[in-house]
Design a protein around this motif. Sequence first.
Motif, PDB file in Angstrom:
ATOM      1  N   TYR A   4       1.289  -1.291   0.108  1.00  0.00           N
ATOM      2  CA  TYR A   4      -0.123  -0.225  -0.172  1.00  0.00           C
ATOM      3  C   TYR A   4       0.189   0.907  -0.238  1.00  0.00           C
ATOM      4  N   LYS A   5       1.984   1.052  -0.068  1.00  0.00           N
ATOM      5  CA  LYS A   5       2.941   2.030  -0.313  1.00  0.00           C
ATOM      6  C   LYS A   5       3.253   2.634  -1.229  1.00  0.00           C
ATOM      7  N   TYR A   6       2.809   1.712  -2.297  1.00  0.00           N
ATOM      8  CA  TYR A   6       3.089   1.328  -3.381  1.00  0.00           C
ATOM      9  C   TYR A   6       1.550   1.954  -3.951  1.00  0.00           C
ATOM     10  N   PHE A   7       0.429   1.118  -3.926  1.00  0.00           N
ATOM     11  CA  PHE A   7      -0.384   1.216  -4.530  1.00  0.00           C
ATOM     12  C   PHE A   7      -1.710   2.011  -3.364  1.00  0.00           C
ATOM     13  N   SER A   8      -3.036   2.570  -3.908  1.00  0.00           N
ATOM     14  CA  SER A   8      -3.473   3.091  -2.944  1.00  0.00           C
ATOM     15  C   SER A   8      -5.266   1.824  -2.524  1.00  0.00           C
ATOM     16  N   ASN A   9      -5.464   1.008  -3.163  1.00  0.00           N
ATOM     17  CA  ASN A   9      -5.835  -0.010  -2.079  1.00  0.00           C
ATOM     18  C   ASN A   9      -5.915  -1.323  -3.741  1.00  0.00           C
ATOM     19  N   LYS A  10      -6.608  -1.927  -2.693  1.00  0.00           N
ATOM     20  CA  LYS A  10      -7.049  -3.355  -4.003  1.00  0.00           C
ATOM     21  C   LYS A  10      -6.925  -3.440  -5.103  1.00  0.00           C
ATOM     22  N   THR A  11      -8.409  -2.122  -5.346  1.00  0.00           N
ATOM     23  CA  THR A  11      -7.980  -2.140  -6.928  1.00  0.00           C
ATOM     24  C   THR A  11      -7.068  -1.700  -7.625  1.00  0.00           C
ATOM     25  N   ALA A  12      -6.597  -0.641  -7.263  1.00  0.00           N
ATOM     26  CA  ALA A  12      -5.423  -0.335  -8.015  1.00  0.00           C
ATOM     27  C   ALA A  12      -4.209  -1.470  -7.955  1.00  0.00           C
ATOM     28  N   ILE A  13      -4.126  -2.460  -7.097  1.00  0.00           N
ATOM     29  CA  ILE A  13      -3.035  -3.495  -7.400  1.00  0.00           C
ATOM     30  C   ILE A  13      -3.452  -4.159  -7.915  1.00  0.00           C
ATOM     31  N   ALA A  14      -4.755  -4.647  -8.355  1.00  0.00           N
ATOM     32  CA  ALA A  14      -5.911  -5.289  -9.583  1.00  0.00           C
ATOM     33  C   ALA A  14      -5.834  -5.255 -10.757  1.00  0.00           C
ATOM     34  N   LYS A  15      -5.861  -3.866 -11.439  1.00  0.00           N
ATOM     35  CA  LYS A  15      -5.520  -3.025 -12.302  1.00  0.00           C
ATOM     36  C   LYS A  15      -4.076  -2.676 -12.530  1.00  0.00           C
ATOM     37  N   TYR A  16      -3.397  -3.100 -11.991  1.00  0.00           N
ATOM     38  CA  TYR A  16      -2.314  -2.654 -12.100  1.00  0.00           C
ATOM     39  C   TYR A  16      -1.574  -4.123 -12.361  1.00  0.00           C
ATOM     40  N   LEU A  17      -1.546  -5.155 -12.106  1.00  0.00           N
ATOM     41  CA  LEU A  17      -1.701  -6.244 -12.350  1.00  0.00           C
ATOM     42  C   LEU A  17      -2.308  -7.032 -13.529  1.00  0.00           C
ATOM     43  N   ILE A  18      -3.223  -6.467 -13.799  1.00  0.00           N
ATOM     44  CA  ILE A  18      -3.992  -6.772 -15.274  1.00  0.00           C
ATOM     45  C   ILE A  18      -3.694  -6.385 -16.013  1.00  0.00           C
ATOM     46  N   GLU A  19      -3.098  -5.245 -15.830  1.00  0.00           N
ATOM     47  CA  GLU A  19      -2.590  -4.223 -17.373  1.00  0.00           C
ATOM     48  C   GLU A  19      -1.152  -5.070 -17.493  1.00  0.00           C
ATOM     49  N   ASP A  20      -0.297  -5.164 -16.414  1.00  0.00           N
ATOM     50  CA  ASP A  20       1.068  -5.316 -16.405  1.00  0.00           C
ATOM     51  C   ASP A  20       0.412  -7.113 -17.284  1.00  0.00           C
ATOM     52  N   LEU A  21      -0.078  -7.732 -17.504  1.00  0.00           N
ATOM     53  CA  LEU A  21      -0.583  -9.524 -17.687  1.00  0.00           C
ATOM     54  C   LEU A  21      -0.846  -8.579 -18.761  1.00  0.00           C
ATOM     55  N   PHE A  22      -1.521  -8.112 -19.386  1.00  0.00           N
ATOM     56  CA  PHE A  22      -2.131  -7.210 -21.376  1.00  0.00           C
ATOM     57  C   PHE A  22      -0.575  -6.873 -21.429  1.00  0.00           C
ATOM     58  N   GLU A  23       0.500  -6.122 -20.834  1.00  0.00           N
ATOM     59  CA  GLU A  23       1.413  -6.450 -21.805  1.00  0.00           C
ATOM     60  C   GLU A  23       1.934  -7.082 -22.086  1.00  0.00           C
ATOM     61  N   TYR A  66     -13.627 -11.685 -13.592  1.00  0.00           N
ATOM     62  CA  TYR A  66     -14.978 -11.598 -14.808  1.00  0.00           C
ATOM     63  C   TYR A  66     -16.428 -11.001 -13.764  1.00  0.00           C
ATOM     64  N   LYS A  67     -16.733 -11.840 -13.520  1.00  0.00           N
ATOM     65  CA  LYS A  67     -17.705 -11.698 -12.091  1.00  0.00           C
ATOM     66  C   LYS A  67     -18.056 -11.012 -11.325  1.00  0.00           C
ATOM     67  N   TYR A  68     -16.586  -9.735 -10.462  1.00  0.00           N
ATOM     68  CA  TYR A  68     -16.432  -9.425  -8.434  1.00  0.00           C
ATOM     69  C   TYR A  68     -15.599  -8.036  -9.551  1.00  0.00           C
ATOM     70  N   GLN A  69     -16.053  -7.354 -10.926  1.00  0.00           N
ATOM     71  CA  GLN A  69     -15.169  -6.367 -10.715  1.00  0.00           C
ATOM     72  C   GLN A  69     -15.901  -5.738 -10.406  1.00  0.00           C
ATOM     73  N   ASP A  70     -15.412  -4.274  -9.745  1.00  0.00           N
ATOM     74  CA  ASP A  70     -15.597  -2.932  -9.935  1.00  0.00           C
ATOM     75  C   ASP A  70     -15.862  -1.353 -10.734  1.00  0.00           C
ATOM     76  N   GLU A  71     -16.286  -0.094 -10.846  1.00  0.00           N
ATOM     77  CA  GLU A  71     -16.219   0.423 -11.312  1.00  0.00           C
ATOM     78  C   GLU A  71     -14.691   0.749 -12.641  1.00  0.00           C
ATOM     79  N   GLU A  72     -14.058   0.714 -11.773  1.00  0.00           N
ATOM     80  CA  GLU A  72     -12.059   0.915 -12.564  1.00  0.00           C
ATOM     81  C   GLU A  72     -11.934  -0.228 -12.531  1.00  0.00           C
ATOM     82  N   LEU A  73     -11.965  -0.859 -12.495  1.00  0.00           N
ATOM     83  CA  LEU A  73     -11.309  -2.600 -12.669  1.00  0.00           C
ATOM     84  C   LEU A  73     -12.182  -2.625 -14.520  1.00  0.00           C
ATOM     85  N   SER A  74     -13.785  -2.493 -14.340  1.00  0.00           N
ATOM     86  CA  SER A  74     -14.019  -3.092 -15.598  1.00  0.00           C
ATOM     87  C   SER A  74     -13.855  -2.267 -16.404  1.00  0.00           C
TER      88      SER A  74
END
Length: 156
Positions: A4-23, A66-74
């Motif tokens: 959490y020093k680098y990410f504000s919350n779990k969604t930010a972590i998930a977003k980073y991981l998804i974008e990294d996996l995408f790239e 795919y089932k339990y996304q919040d708005e930012e992750l979606s």
Amino acid sequence: MTCYKYFSNKTAIAKYLIEDLFEAGVKAYKEIHNSDIPYEEKVKKLVELKMSNAHEMSQELLDDIYKYQDEELSETIENIKKKMIVIYLDDIREAQKVGEIRNDVKPEFMLYFLNNLTEMLTDQRVVEIYQNPEQMIAEVMNFFFYGIMPRKNRKQ
């Protein structure tokens, strides 16, 4: 020190991981797609790549994404999907131009089919047929690329 020093919350972590996996996925996809091997071998390697990616993700993670996304992750996932649509359509059309994919198949239908695989991959009735996600994804990819008819003049 926590993440959490680098990410504000779990969604930010998930977003980073998804974008990294995408790239990473696009890079691996492009390496295969741009390689100087026969198209059928490219397809085989792409199926193997999908299997490898599935091995890294549990069914629970796939369900969560795919089932339990919040708005930012979606929104992040939708933006990634749009980028992939452009990449796939361009590559499908190019493959059609050089005779690697039938010209009578609409690229948009191929994408529609691929996009609806998400529902299939999270449908519990389908999931229960297979021992693990790798088997399920391999079957789906092989079905998509080769259909149900025996492949004539090709190695089985």
